[in-house]
Write a protein that holds these residues in place. Structure first.
Motif, PDB file in Angstrom:
ATOM      1  N   ASP A 117       0.839  -1.196   0.000  1.00  0.00           N
ATOM      2  CA  ASP A 117       0.000   0.000   0.000  1.00  0.00           C
ATOM      3  C   ASP A 117       0.880   1.255   0.000  1.00  0.00           C
ATOM      4  OD1 ASP A 117      -2.097   1.738   0.105  1.00  0.00           O
ATOM      5  OD2 ASP A 117      -3.055   0.867   1.875  1.00  0.00           O
ATOM      6  N   TYR A 156     -16.327  13.115  -0.312  1.00  0.00           N
ATOM      7  CA  TYR A 156     -15.707  12.179   0.623  1.00  0.00           C
ATOM      8  C   TYR A 156     -14.770  12.907   1.576  1.00  0.00           C
ATOM      9  CZ  TYR A 156     -12.678   8.282   2.079  1.00  0.00           C
ATOM     10  OH  TYR A 156     -11.934   7.382   2.797  1.00  0.00           O
ATOM     11  N   ASP A 213     -15.036  13.332   5.591  1.00  0.00           N
ATOM     12  CA  ASP A 213     -13.960  12.865   6.457  1.00  0.00           C
ATOM     13  C   ASP A 213     -13.518  13.948   7.439  1.00  0.00           C
ATOM     14  OD1 ASP A 213     -13.456  10.232   6.147  1.00  0.00           O
ATOM     15  OD2 ASP A 213     -11.558  10.437   5.077  1.00  0.00           O
ATOM     16  N   ARG A 219     -14.629  12.777  11.040  1.00  0.00           N
ATOM     17  CA  ARG A 219     -13.579  11.999  11.692  1.00  0.00           C
ATOM     18  C   ARG A 219     -12.689  12.902  12.529  1.00  0.00           C
ATOM     19  NH1 ARG A 219     -15.244   8.046   9.508  1.00  0.00           N
ATOM     20  NH2 ARG A 219     -15.929   9.021   7.617  1.00  0.00           N
ATOM     21  N   TYR A 250      -9.999  12.699  14.105  1.00  0.00           N
ATOM     22  CA  TYR A 250      -8.547  12.774  13.920  1.00  0.00           C
ATOM     23  C   TYR A 250      -8.194  13.575  12.670  1.00  0.00           C
ATOM     24  CZ  TYR A 250      -7.687   9.457  10.077  1.00  0.00           C
ATOM     25  OH  TYR A 250      -7.610   8.853   8.857  1.00  0.00           O
ATOM     26  N   ILE A 251      -9.086  13.541  11.678  1.00  0.00           N
ATOM     27  CA  ILE A 251      -8.846  14.355  10.481  1.00  0.00           C
ATOM     28  C   ILE A 251      -9.179  15.817  10.778  1.00  0.00           C
ATOM     29  CG2 ILE A 251      -9.523  14.754   8.065  1.00  0.00           C
ATOM     30  CD1 ILE A 251      -9.695  11.814   7.657  1.00  0.00           C
ATOM     31  N   LYS A 308      -4.785   2.276  15.585  1.00  0.00           N
ATOM     32  CA  LYS A 308      -5.695   1.411  16.332  1.00  0.00           C
ATOM     33  C   LYS A 308      -5.103   1.146  17.711  1.00  0.00           C
ATOM     34  CE  LYS A 308      -6.331  -2.153  13.603  1.00  0.00           C
ATOM     35  NZ  LYS A 308      -6.842  -3.290  12.836  1.00  0.00           N
ATOM     36  N   CYS A 328     -10.202  -5.138   5.383  1.00  0.00           N
ATOM     37  CA  CYS A 328      -9.712  -4.691   6.688  1.00  0.00           C
ATOM     38  C   CYS A 328     -10.499  -3.463   7.118  1.00  0.00           C
ATOM     39  CB  CYS A 328      -8.229  -4.350   6.614  1.00  0.00           C
ATOM     40  SG  CYS A 328      -7.565  -3.754   8.187  1.00  0.00           S
ATOM     41  N   VAL A 329     -10.684  -3.312   8.427  1.00  0.00           N
ATOM     42  CA  VAL A 329     -11.391  -2.147   8.967  1.00  0.00           C
ATOM     43  C   VAL A 329     -10.645  -0.854   8.612  1.00  0.00           C
ATOM     44  CG1 VAL A 329     -10.271  -2.146  11.242  1.00  0.00           C
ATOM     45  CG2 VAL A 329     -12.621  -1.322  11.031  1.00  0.00           C
ATOM     46  N   GLU A 330      -9.345  -0.987   8.318  1.00  0.00           N
ATOM     47  CA  GLU A 330      -8.540   0.183   7.944  1.00  0.00           C
ATOM     48  C   GLU A 330      -8.760   0.580   6.472  1.00  0.00           C
ATOM     49  OE1 GLU A 330      -4.894  -1.244  10.877  1.00  0.00           O
ATOM     50  OE2 GLU A 330      -4.757  -1.470   8.733  1.00  0.00           O
ATOM     51  N   TRP A 388      -8.416  -1.082   3.627  1.00  0.00           N
ATOM     52  CA  TRP A 388      -7.757  -1.735   2.496  1.00  0.00           C
ATOM     53  C   TRP A 388      -8.368  -3.110   2.283  1.00  0.00           C
ATOM     54  CZ3 TRP A 388      -5.223  -6.147   4.159  1.00  0.00           C
ATOM     55  CH2 TRP A 388      -4.767  -6.177   5.492  1.00  0.00           C
ATOM     56  N   TRP A 407     -12.152   5.881  10.044  1.00  0.00           N
ATOM     57  CA  TRP A 407     -12.197   5.587   8.626  1.00  0.00           C
ATOM     58  C   TRP A 407     -13.627   5.560   8.122  1.00  0.00           C
ATOM     59  CZ3 TRP A 407      -9.859   1.963  12.059  1.00  0.00           C
ATOM     60  CH2 TRP A 407      -8.481   2.113  12.193  1.00  0.00           C
TER      61      TRP A 407
END
Lengths: 210, 309
Positions: free
Chosen positions: A42, A109, A113, A117, A119-120, A173, B127-129, B131, B267
Motif C-alpha cells: 500500500d 468524501y 472525512d 472523523r 482525527y482528520i 488502532k 480490513c477495517v482500515e 484496504w 475511517w
C-alpha cells in the motif's frame, strides 16, 4: 572553551540555506520508491504516513531549539525558520497526498472525512494553524507585525504541535507506543516553556522590585 | 483425558511424533505413502477442492498477502508479522475445545485435519482500515469441527482465543492489547458455510504471519474478526468478550460486518483501496457484507445493523 561553545562557534560558519535544498529531497525519494513499487503493498499509505511523521519530527525539532539554548547553551536559532518551514512543507505534502493521491479529489468524501472523523478534523486544524506561521516566516512580516506580535502569533506552533500529535495518536488502532511518545515529548517541550516563561516573569518582577 | 473425534483411526494413528513432523504431508492428503517420502518445500502443497463459494476476482499477490497484514502479536507495523513471525512454533499444535460441547478436550491439529474436507476458498478480505485483498485460502468449514464435538443445545456463541506465548510472539510482552487476542461469533454465523478454518493459502501451508497453523476466516466481516493462530474454541451461552470490542465498543462492534453505511471514527467505510494496485490505484465502493450479502444477509434479518455494528 566548552564543547558547546565550540559547537556554537562552528555552527556560525554553517549556513541555513542548504536545509531548503536538502530538506525536501526525501519527498522525491519517497515518491520515487512508491512509483517503482518499493513501498510494499500500500504505497499510498506508506507515503502519507512517512510524510506526516517527518512533519511531526520537524515540529518537535523546532520546539527543541529554545530549550536546547536555555538548558544546554546550544544555539541553533538560525536554523529554526528553515526547520519550521520544512515542517510546514511536509505537513502540506502529507495533506496534498491525502487529497490528490489517496482520495483522488473526491471532495464529498474529503469533506465528510474532515467533518466526521475527529482525527482528520484535528489534523486539518493543525494545518490551518501552521498556515499563518508559514506565511509570516519572513523578515518583512516580522518588521510589519513587530517582533512582539510576531512572537505571539508564532505561539500557534504549540497548538499545531499538539494537534499533530493528537492526530497521530487518534489515527492508529489502540494505544500504540510511538504516537504516545511523540505526544509526551511535545507536552514536555511545552511544559518546559511554561517554566521558562514563569521564571522569566519572576526574574523581571524581582528586578523591578530590586 | 484427551477426547478425540470419532473416526475410524486408532489412538496410535493420531498423535505419534511422525504426525507432528509430517503434518505437511498429512495436509497434502497423500496418506500413508507420504510417510515414506522426505519432507521438503515441494511437499507443503495442499490438495484442495475448488469451491462454489470462491469469488472470480483475481487474487492479490502472494507477496502482498504475506508481507502486508496485521498480527499485533508480532508488532503493529504492516511488515512486522512477516519480519518476526518466524519465531513461532506451530508444530505440535493443539486446540482446546470446551464449554457447551459433548466432547470437550484438547485436540491435536493433525487429528482434526484428518477428518475434514480441504477446499480452496478464494475470498474477498476487507480490513477495517479500509484496504482490501482477495485471498485464496485453503481450509474447511468450521461447522465440520463443531458438529464433530457436538454442540449442546444451550450454546449460542463461539469464542476463540489466539496463542499467548510472549517468548515467541514478542509484541505480547507489551501491554498493547489485553492478551491473548479473543474473538467470537454467534453460533449461526459460526455454522455458516462461508465460515472456514484455514490452514493454508495459495495452495500452501499457512504462512506464520497469516495465522499459522490454523485461523478463522469470516469473509463478510472486517479482517480482525478472523482470529489467527487459534488455540481455544469455547461454546457458550453468553456473547463472548472480544479484544477490539473491549478496547473501543463504539469503533469495533461485536458483529463487525462490513458495512459501507456504518462509518468508523477513523475511517469512512464507504470505499476501500484494493491493495497491490500501486500508487494510482483508485478506491472502489465497499459492498455491504463485503459482497456476501446474498449469502449472509438473512442471518441478520430484523436486526438494526447500525446499532449492532
Amino acid at each position: 572553551m566548552t564543547i558547546t561553545q565550540r559547537i556554537n562557534t562552528g555552527l556560525k560558519r554553517v549556513p541555513a540555506w542548504p536545509l531548503y535544498i536538502v530538506g525536501p529531497l526525501p519527498v522525491i525519494w519517497l515518491y520515487y520508491l512508491g512509483l517503482t513499487n518499493q513501498l510494499g503493498a500500500d504505497p499510498v499509505k506508506a507515503i502519507e504516513q512517512q510524510l506526516g511523521l517527518i512533519g511531526l519530527q520537524l515540529i518537535v525539532a523546532g520546539l527543541m531549539i529554545t530549550p536546547l539554548r536555555r538548558f544546554a547553551g546550544l544555539n541553533l536559532i538560525k536554523f529554526r525558520r528553515a526547520i519550521g518551514l520544512l515542517a510546514f512543507f511536509y505537513v502540506t505534502v502529507h495533506l496534498l497526498t491525502w487529497l490528490v493521491v489517496d482520495t483522488q479529489l473526491d471532495w464529498a468524501y474529503i469533506w465528510m472525512d474532515i467533518v466526521k472523523r475527529p482525527y482528520i478534523t484535528i489534523g486539518m486544524t493543525g494545518f490551518l494553524l501552521l498556515l499563518p506561521l508559514a506565511v509570516t516566516s519572513n523578515n518583512i512580516s516580522i518588521r510589519r507585525l513587530g517582533p512582539a506580535t510576531w512572537n505571539k502569533l508564532h505561539r500557534l506552533t504549540y497548538a499545531a504541535a499538539l494537534a499533530g500529535a493528537v492526530h497521530y495518536v487518534w489515527l492508529v488502532k489502540g494505544w500504540q507506543t510511538e504516537p504516545l511518545v511523540y505526544l509526551a515529548g511535545i507536552v514536555t517541550l511545552l511544559l518546559v516553556r511554561i517554566r521558562i516563561r514563569s521564571k522569566r516573569i519572576v526574574a523581571s518582577t524581582l528586578k523591578r522590585a530590586g | 483425558m484427551v477426547y478425540r473425534f470419532k473416526t475410524d483411526l486408532k489412538y496410535s494413528d493420531i498423535t505419534p511424533h511422525e504426525t507432528f513432523v509430517n503434518r505437511r504431508q498429512l495436509i497434502a492428503g497423500a496418506g500413508a505413502a507420504a510417510f515414506g517420502s522426505i519432507a521438503g518445500p515441494a511437499l507443503a502443497k495442499i490438495d484442495a477442492a475448488k469451491s462454489g463459494y470462491s469469488t472470480e476476482m483475481e487474487p492479490s499477490s502472494f507477496e502482498d498477502i504475506t508481507t502486508y497484514n496485521n498480527f499485533y502479536e508480532f508488532g503493529t507495523g504492516k511488515s512486522d508479522p512477516s519480519s518476526y513471525a518466524d519465531a513461532l512454533t506451530v508444530d505440535p499444535w493443539a486446540i482446546k475445545i470446551d464449554g457447551l460441547v459433548d466432547r470437550p478436550g484438547k485436540y491435536d491439529l493433525g487429528a482434526i485435519l484428518k477428518v475434514v474436507n480441504m477446499e480452496e476458498r478464494i475470498y474477498r478480505h476487507r480490513c477495517v482500515e479500509t484496504w482490501s485483498m482477495v485471498i485464496p485460502w485453503i481450509g474447511f468449514e468450521l461447522k465440520t469441527v463443531l458438529d464433530r464435538v457436538g454442540v449442546q443445545s444451550g450454546a449460542k456463541y463461539v469464542a476463540f482465543e489466539t496463542l499467548h506465548r510472549p517468548s515467541e510472539m514478542t509484541a505480547q510482552k507489551r501491554q498493547l492489547l489485553d492478551w491473548p487476542y479473543r474473538e467470537g461469533l454467534r453460533l449461526d454465523e459460526a455454522m455458516h458455510p462461508l465460515t472456514i478454518l484455514a490452514t493454508g493459502l495459495y495452495g500452501e501451508e499457512m504462512p506464520k504471519q497469516n495465522g499459522a497453523p490454523i485461523r478463522l476466516v469470516v469473509p463478510w466481516k472486517y479482517g480482525y474478526k478472523s482470529i489467527k493462530s487459534i488455540v481455544r474454541i469455547t461454546l457458550t451461552d453468553k456473547q463472548p468478550k472480544t479484544t477490539w470490542n473491549e478496547i473501543g465498543p463504539d469503533e469495533y462492534g461485536f458483529y463487525s460486518n462490513v458495512n459501507p453505511e456504518v462509518s468508523h471514527p477513523r475511517w469512512s467505510q464507504a470505499t476501500e483501496r484494493p491493495v497491490g494496485g500501486g500508487l494510482f490505484a483508485r478506491r472502489k465502493p465497499t459492498l455491504k457484507f463485503n459482497g456476501y450479502e446474498e449469502e449472509v444477509a438473512s442471518l441478520y434479518a430484523g436486526m438494526d445493523l447500525v446499532e449492532n455494528h
